[in-house]
Design an enzyme around this catalytic site. Structure first.
Site, PDB file in Angstrom:
ATOM      1  N   ASN A  88       0.774  -1.121  -0.077  1.00 31.36           N
ATOM      2  CA  ASN A  88      -0.031   0.035  -0.051  1.00 31.36           C
ATOM      3  C   ASN A  88       1.003   1.286   0.004  1.00 31.36           C
ATOM      4  O   ASN A  88       1.704   1.228   0.651  1.00 31.36           O
ATOM      5  CB  ASN A  88      -0.737  -0.121   1.268  1.00 31.36           C
ATOM      6  CG  ASN A  88      -1.968  -1.153   1.074  1.00 31.36           C
ATOM      7  OD1 ASN A  88      -2.519  -1.501   0.220  1.00 31.36           O
ATOM      8  ND2 ASN A  88      -2.197  -1.562   2.475  1.00 31.36           N
ATOM      9  N   GLN A  95      -2.197   2.764   3.311  1.00 27.25           N
ATOM     10  CA  GLN A  95      -0.933   2.934   3.793  1.00 27.25           C
ATOM     11  C   GLN A  95      -0.937   3.571   5.416  1.00 27.25           C
ATOM     12  O   GLN A  95      -1.138   4.881   5.422  1.00 27.25           O
ATOM     13  CB  GLN A  95       0.462   3.248   3.249  1.00 27.25           C
ATOM     14  CG  GLN A  95       1.584   3.071   3.746  1.00 27.25           C
ATOM     15  CD  GLN A  95       2.855   3.543   3.187  1.00 27.25           C
ATOM     16  OE1 GLN A  95       2.694   4.475   2.033  1.00 27.25           O
ATOM     17  NE2 GLN A  95       4.120   3.392   3.483  1.00 27.25           N
ATOM     18  N   SER A  96      -0.840   2.741   6.445  1.00 26.86           N
ATOM     19  CA  SER A  96      -0.755   3.631   7.830  1.00 26.86           C
ATOM     20  C   SER A  96       0.496   3.725   8.568  1.00 26.86           C
ATOM     21  O   SER A  96       0.692   4.316   9.395  1.00 26.86           O
ATOM     22  CB  SER A  96      -1.974   2.721   8.674  1.00 26.86           C
ATOM     23  OG  SER A  96      -1.460   1.249   8.685  1.00 26.86           O
ATOM     24  N   HIS A 101       6.570  -1.659   3.641  1.00 28.16           N
ATOM     25  CA  HIS A 101       6.394  -3.246   4.112  1.00 28.16           C
ATOM     26  C   HIS A 101       5.481  -3.709   3.014  1.00 28.16           C
ATOM     27  O   HIS A 101       4.519  -3.063   2.608  1.00 28.16           O
ATOM     28  CB  HIS A 101       5.471  -3.123   5.504  1.00 28.16           C
ATOM     29  CG  HIS A 101       4.316  -2.237   5.491  1.00 28.16           C
ATOM     30  ND1 HIS A 101       4.424  -1.045   5.976  1.00 28.16           N
ATOM     31  CD2 HIS A 101       3.239  -2.546   5.518  1.00 28.16           C
ATOM     32  CE1 HIS A 101       3.217  -0.582   5.709  1.00 28.16           C
ATOM     33  NE2 HIS A 101       2.264  -1.297   5.518  1.00 28.16           N
ATOM     34  N   HIS A 103       2.836  -6.600   2.276  1.00 25.46           N
ATOM     35  CA  HIS A 103       2.021  -7.654   2.821  1.00 25.46           C
ATOM     36  C   HIS A 103       2.177  -9.143   2.173  1.00 25.46           C
ATOM     37  O   HIS A 103       1.762  -8.966   0.964  1.00 25.46           O
ATOM     38  CB  HIS A 103       0.352  -7.216   2.665  1.00 25.46           C
ATOM     39  CG  HIS A 103       0.216  -5.811   3.620  1.00 25.46           C
ATOM     40  ND1 HIS A 103      -0.373  -5.909   4.866  1.00 25.46           N
ATOM     41  CD2 HIS A 103       0.516  -4.602   3.320  1.00 25.46           C
ATOM     42  CE1 HIS A 103      -0.664  -4.806   5.403  1.00 25.46           C
ATOM     43  NE2 HIS A 103      -0.111  -4.062   4.502  1.00 25.46           N
TER      44      HIS A 103
HETATM   45  P1  AMP Z   1      -0.866  -0.449   5.995  1.00 28.68           P
HETATM   46  O1  AMP Z   1      -1.900  -0.232   6.484  1.00 28.68           O
HETATM   47  O2  AMP Z   1      -0.556  -1.139   4.798  1.00 28.68           O
HETATM   48  O3  AMP Z   1       0.420   0.442   6.305  1.00 28.68           O
HETATM   49  O4  AMP Z   1      -0.117  -1.877   6.874  1.00 28.68           O
HETATM   50  C1  AMP Z   1       0.067  -1.830   8.180  1.00 28.68           C
HETATM   51  C2  AMP Z   1      -0.025  -3.117   8.867  1.00 28.68           C
HETATM   52  O5  AMP Z   1       0.744  -3.147   9.995  1.00 28.68           O
HETATM   53  C3  AMP Z   1      -1.408  -3.384   9.084  1.00 28.68           C
HETATM   54  O6  AMP Z   1      -1.980  -4.482   8.622  1.00 28.68           O
HETATM   55  C4  AMP Z   1      -1.442  -3.313  10.621  1.00 28.68           C
HETATM   56  O7  AMP Z   1      -2.281  -4.630  11.005  1.00 28.68           O
HETATM   57  C5  AMP Z   1      -0.064  -3.866  11.135  1.00 28.68           C
HETATM   58  N1  AMP Z   1       0.361  -3.562  12.020  1.00 28.68           N
HETATM   59  C6  AMP Z   1       0.344  -2.576  12.911  1.00 28.68           C
HETATM   60  N2  AMP Z   1       0.706  -2.459  14.083  1.00 28.68           N
HETATM   61  C7  AMP Z   1       1.464  -3.755  14.190  1.00 28.68           C
HETATM   62  C8  AMP Z   1       2.233  -4.424  15.368  1.00 28.68           C
HETATM   63  N3  AMP Z   1       2.329  -3.999  16.210  1.00 28.68           N
HETATM   64  N4  AMP Z   1       2.498  -5.765  15.076  1.00 28.68           N
HETATM   65  C9  AMP Z   1       2.099  -6.095  13.717  1.00 28.68           C
HETATM   66  N5  AMP Z   1       1.660  -5.461  12.791  1.00 28.68           N
HETATM   67  C10 AMP Z   1       1.138  -4.392  12.883  1.00 28.68           C
END
Ligand code: AMP
Ligand code: ZN
Length: 115
Positions: A88, A95-96, A101, A103
């Site tokens: 993302n 993307q958050s 990263h 997936h």
């Molecule tokens: P995105 O939304 O594509 O940026 O993906 C960020 C991902 O990080 C999401 O799928 C979250 O569930 C995951 N995430 C957030 N915090 C953690 C954490 N502490 N350990 C593992 N995954 C996490």
């Protein structure tokens, strides 16, 4: 390369926050997503901080290649070797976390409703 002090995934890389690794290489680590969307849902991240996949590709193409290789290794070790790899890029794409990263999704026949 900017290195935000508050980057969650940099803290995983440094070990400041402990996480169980399901795979690693010289340049990258893999760990389970905290909110899995499939039986296999692992995140692969480079040890170096880059904001998104295009930034990684531009400054470290081999690092991106290594990330893809690690994704495939995890998919073979944790599932049947077939997987979807999603990056993302940008908030409106979901993307958050702004440390690139991938997936790695698999472990079942996946649907297709990405938008
Ligand atoms: P995105 O939304 O594509 O940026 O993906 C960020 C991902 O990080 C999401 O799928 C979250 O569930 C995951 N995430 C957030 N915090 C953690 C954490 N502490 N350990 C593992 N995954 C996490
Ligand atoms: Zn980071």
């Amino acid at each position: 390369m900017s290195l935000p002090a508050d980057c969650l995934f940099c803290r995983f890389v440094s070990g400041e926050i402990e996480t169980e690794l399901v795979g690693q290489s010289e340049r990258a680590i893999a760990f389970r997503d905290i909110n899995p969307q499939a039986p296999l849902h692992v995140l692969v991240i480079p040890r170096e901080h880059h904001a998104d996949v295009a930034a990684l590709a531009a400054s470290d193409p081999q690092g991106l290649a290594d990330l893809v290789t690690l994704a495939q290794e995890v998919a073979f070790e944790q599932a049947d070797g077939e997987y979807r790899l999603i990056f993302n890029s940008g908030p409106s794409a979901g993307q958050s976390v702004f440390h690139v990263h991938g997936h790695v999704l698999g472990g079942e026949r996946l649907g297709w409703s990405p938008a």
